[in-house]
Motif scaffolding. Sequence first.
Motif, short mmCIF file in Angstrom:
data_model
loop_
_atom_site.label_atom_id
_atom_site.label_comp_id
_atom_site.label_asym_id
_atom_site.label_seq_id
_atom_site.Cartn_x
_atom_site.Cartn_y
_atom_site.Cartn_z
N GLY A 24 0.92 -12.23 0.22
CA GLY A 24 0.03 -11.08 0.38
C GLY A 24 -0.94 -11.26 1.53
N LYS A 25 -1.46 -12.47 1.69
CA LYS A 25 -2.37 -12.75 2.81
C LYS A 25 -1.65 -12.61 4.15
N ASN A 26 -0.40 -13.11 4.21
CA ASN A 26 0.38 -12.96 5.44
C ASN A 26 0.65 -11.49 5.74
N LEU A 27 0.97 -10.74 4.71
CA LEU A 27 1.22 -9.31 4.89
C LEU A 27 -0.04 -8.61 5.42
N ALA A 28 -1.18 -8.88 4.81
CA ALA A 28 -2.43 -8.26 5.24
C ALA A 28 -2.76 -8.65 6.68
N ARG A 29 -2.54 -9.91 7.03
CA ARG A 29 -2.81 -10.39 8.38
C ARG A 29 -1.93 -9.66 9.40
N LEU A 30 -0.64 -9.56 9.11
CA LEU A 30 0.26 -8.85 10.02
C LEU A 30 -0.11 -7.36 10.13
N ARG A 31 -0.42 -6.76 9.00
CA ARG A 31 -0.78 -5.34 9.00
C ARG A 31 -2.00 -5.09 9.88
N LYS A 32 -3.00 -5.93 9.74
CA LYS A 32 -4.23 -5.76 10.53
C LYS A 32 -3.98 -6.01 12.01
N ARG A 33 -3.16 -7.00 12.32
CA ARG A 33 -2.85 -7.30 13.72
C ARG A 33 -2.08 -6.16 14.38
N MET A 34 -1.30 -5.45 13.60
CA MET A 34 -0.56 -4.30 14.12
C MET A 34 -1.40 -3.03 14.06
N GLN A 35 -2.66 -3.17 13.64
CA GLN A 35 -3.61 -2.07 13.53
C GLN A 35 -3.08 -0.95 12.64
N LEU A 36 -2.53 -1.37 11.50
CA LEU A 36 -2.03 -0.43 10.51
C LEU A 36 -2.94 -0.46 9.29
N THR A 37 -3.00 0.64 8.59
CA THR A 37 -3.78 0.71 7.36
C THR A 37 -2.87 0.46 6.16
N GLN A 38 -3.48 0.21 5.03
CA GLN A 38 -2.71 0.09 3.80
C GLN A 38 -1.99 1.41 3.52
N GLU A 39 -2.59 2.51 3.90
CA GLU A 39 -1.97 3.82 3.71
C GLU A 39 -0.70 3.95 4.55
N ASN A 40 -0.73 3.44 5.81
CA ASN A 40 0.47 3.46 6.65
C ASN A 40 1.62 2.70 5.98
N VAL A 41 1.30 1.53 5.46
CA VAL A 41 2.31 0.70 4.79
C VAL A 41 2.80 1.40 3.53
N ALA A 42 1.89 1.96 2.78
CA ALA A 42 2.25 2.64 1.53
C ALA A 42 3.23 3.78 1.77
N LYS A 43 3.00 4.55 2.82
CA LYS A 43 3.90 5.66 3.13
C LYS A 43 5.30 5.16 3.44
N ARG A 44 5.41 4.07 4.20
CA ARG A 44 6.73 3.53 4.53
C ARG A 44 7.44 2.98 3.30
N ARG B 75 -1.32 3.48 -2.01
CA ARG B 75 -2.14 2.54 -1.26
C ARG B 75 -2.67 1.45 -2.17
N SER B 76 -2.99 1.81 -3.41
CA SER B 76 -3.51 0.80 -4.34
C SER B 76 -2.44 -0.26 -4.67
N ASN B 77 -1.17 0.14 -4.68
CA ASN B 77 -0.11 -0.85 -4.89
C ASN B 77 0.02 -1.79 -3.70
N VAL B 78 -0.20 -1.29 -2.49
CA VAL B 78 -0.21 -2.17 -1.31
C VAL B 78 -1.35 -3.17 -1.44
N ALA B 79 -2.50 -2.70 -1.87
CA ALA B 79 -3.65 -3.60 -2.08
C ALA B 79 -3.31 -4.67 -3.12
N LEU B 80 -2.61 -4.29 -4.17
CA LEU B 80 -2.21 -5.26 -5.19
C LEU B 80 -1.21 -6.28 -4.63
N ILE B 81 -0.28 -5.83 -3.80
CA ILE B 81 0.66 -6.76 -3.17
C ILE B 81 -0.09 -7.74 -2.28
#
Length: 92
Positions: free
Chosen positions: A7-27, A32-38
Motif C-alpha cells: 500500500g505504501k508503494n502504491l501511494a508513493r507511485l500514485r503521488k509521484r505520477m501526480q494522481l489522486t486516489q479518485e483517479n485510481v479508483a475510477k480506473r 476512493r475509500s477502497n483505494v485508501a484502504l488498499i
Amino acid sequence: MTKSEFGKNLARLRKRMQLTQENVAKRLKISRSNVALIESGKRPINTFQLEILREMFCLPGLMDFFVEPVKKNTYLFVCKNLGKTTNLKEEK
C-alpha cells in the motif's frame, strides 16, 4: 512484502505520477475509500486490479510493485496512458 508495504508503494507511485486516489479508483472501478484502504494495507487487491495498476503506472512487470527499487531507484517512464514522461525519484 506485507499488504501495508504494498500500500505504501502504491501511494508513493500514485503521488509521484501526480494522481489522486479518485483517479485510481475510477480506473479500478472501486470507491476512493477502497483505494485508501488498499494504501493503508487494510484491503487486499486482486490480480486483475494489480494488472490495471501496472498499466496505469507504466511498470514493466507486476513484480515492480513488490520490490525495493520502487523506493530506492530513479525511474524514467514514458507513459502512453498519460501522454507524458515522468521521472520518479526517491523521496528525501
